[in-house]
Write a protein that holds these residues in place. Structure first.
Motif, PDB file in Angstrom:
ATOM      1  N   SER A  44       0.838  -1.209   0.000  1.00 40.13           N
ATOM      2  CA  SER A  44       0.000   0.000   0.000  1.00 40.13           C
ATOM      3  C   SER A  44       0.868   1.253   0.000  1.00 40.13           C
ATOM      4  O   SER A  44       0.555   2.249  -0.663  1.00 40.13           O
ATOM      5  N   GLN A  76      -7.203   0.756  -0.272  1.00 35.51           N
ATOM      6  CA  GLN A  76      -7.565  -0.474   0.431  1.00 35.51           C
ATOM      7  C   GLN A  76      -8.836  -0.191   1.245  1.00 35.51           C
ATOM      8  O   GLN A  76      -8.991   0.914   1.780  1.00 35.51           O
ATOM      9  N   ASP A 158      -5.813  -1.154  -4.756  1.00 37.32           N
ATOM     10  CA  ASP A 158      -5.214  -1.751  -3.556  1.00 37.32           C
ATOM     11  C   ASP A 158      -6.166  -2.808  -2.988  1.00 37.32           C
ATOM     12  O   ASP A 158      -7.173  -2.475  -2.371  1.00 37.32           O
ATOM     13  N   GLU A 159      -5.842  -4.067  -3.221  1.00 39.60           N
ATOM     14  CA  GLU A 159      -6.657  -5.213  -2.771  1.00 39.60           C
ATOM     15  C   GLU A 159      -8.124  -5.037  -3.163  1.00 39.60           C
ATOM     16  O   GLU A 159      -9.014  -5.045  -2.307  1.00 39.60           O
TER      17      GLU A 159
HETATM   18 MG    MG Z   1      -1.920  -2.893   2.182  1.00 37.38          MG
END
Ligand code: MG
Ligand code: ADP
Length: 260
Positions: A44, A76, A158-159
């Protein structure tokens, strides 16, 4: 394809503790790259440095002629606040500012584009829903609609599929692959290695330091994954600060001096 984003000895720290350490390499224009690595690996942090939310402590990020407006960014989930009393339409229109001017009013065209973007993520008719009333999967679809509306050349995720149902994951992964097909540059932090191997041609494997960066097959070797895990297990949150060589040498010699 040419280098679009070049990292040169990039080090990013929090209170001098390195989260990303001496990373060099380049994302090519039009590439589709997964960022993989253990928890706390700096994934991140790396994305935040690329969009300019964090500054390098050492080294640099060369963006050429790119500006912040060229980037679409999906943070995220933990970093996204969902408690604002705001509608789905308003949430995704925040992605339309590029066309309306930061303080401008949204036009009818924006509203029509917002409707189209919602339909594209399977949420036709959701405009007036309060974002707090959506499931995790529906909310992620809204954030993807915002990215569609933003229409950026480079998309950082992010994810995007963490804690999201399978059906939504499949639908949103299709959008990611379409972005790649359009020639956009896409970089996604992912933790499903099967998904990475199946859909992402390139991978950047990080454990604070770079473990590998290149074609996914080679980077995601069992040797590299073992190495990344071992690096994570040896993390010491109180490790020596990341300081220039000179300063480290001075600190060491100061420590050796006998106490008064
Ligand atoms: Mg992360
Ligand atoms: P990842 O996304 O790979 O799980 P992060 O980039 O979030 O890792 O974090 C990398 C390291 O930096 C971790 O040790 C984490 O605890 C630390 N870190 C992240 N954000 C902050 C912050 N705001 N302040 C201090 N340390 C942070």
């Amino acid at each position: 394809m040419s280098a679009l984003i070049r990292l040169d000895n990039l080090t990013v720290t929090y209170e001098r503790h390195p989260a990303v350490h001496h990373v060099s390499g380049a994302f090519r224009a039009g590439s589709l790259t997964a960022i993989a690595g253990p928890n706390g690996a700096g994934k991140s942090t790396l994305l935040k440095a690329i969009i300019g939310e964090l500054r390098p402590a050492e080294g640099s990020i060369d963006l050429g002629a790119l500006t912040r407006n060229d980037f679409g960014y999906l943070p995220q989930a933990a970093d996204v606040v969902r408690r604002f009393p705001i509608s789905v339409a308003d949430t995704i229109m925040l992605g339309a500012w590029k066309n309306s001017g930061a303080f401008g009013r949204f036009s009818g065209t924006d509203a029509a584009r917002a409707r189209d973007a919602l339909a594209a993520v399977g949420l036709a008719g959701f405009e007036r829903r309060h974002i707090g009333s959506l499931s995790a999967g529906q909310f992620q679809r809204v954030l993807f609609a915002r990215l569609l509306l933003q229409d950026a050349r480079i998309i950082l995720l992010d994810e995007p599929f963490t804690a999201i149902d399978q059906r939504t994951t499949r639908d949103l992964l299709d959008i990611v692959l379409r972005w790649h097909g359009d020639g956009r540059t896409v970089i996604a932090v992912l933790h499903d290695f099967d998904q990475v191997r199946a859909h992402f041609p390139e991978t950047l494997l990080i454990a604070r330091e770079l473990v590998g960066w290149g074609q996914t097959g080679g980077v995601m070797s069992s040797d590299n994954l073992t190495k990344a895990r071992a690096m994570a297990e040896s993390w010491d949150e109180d490790a020596e600060d990341c300081l220039p060589e000179q300063e480290l040498a001075e600190r060491k010699s100061a420590k050796r001096e006998p106490a008064e």
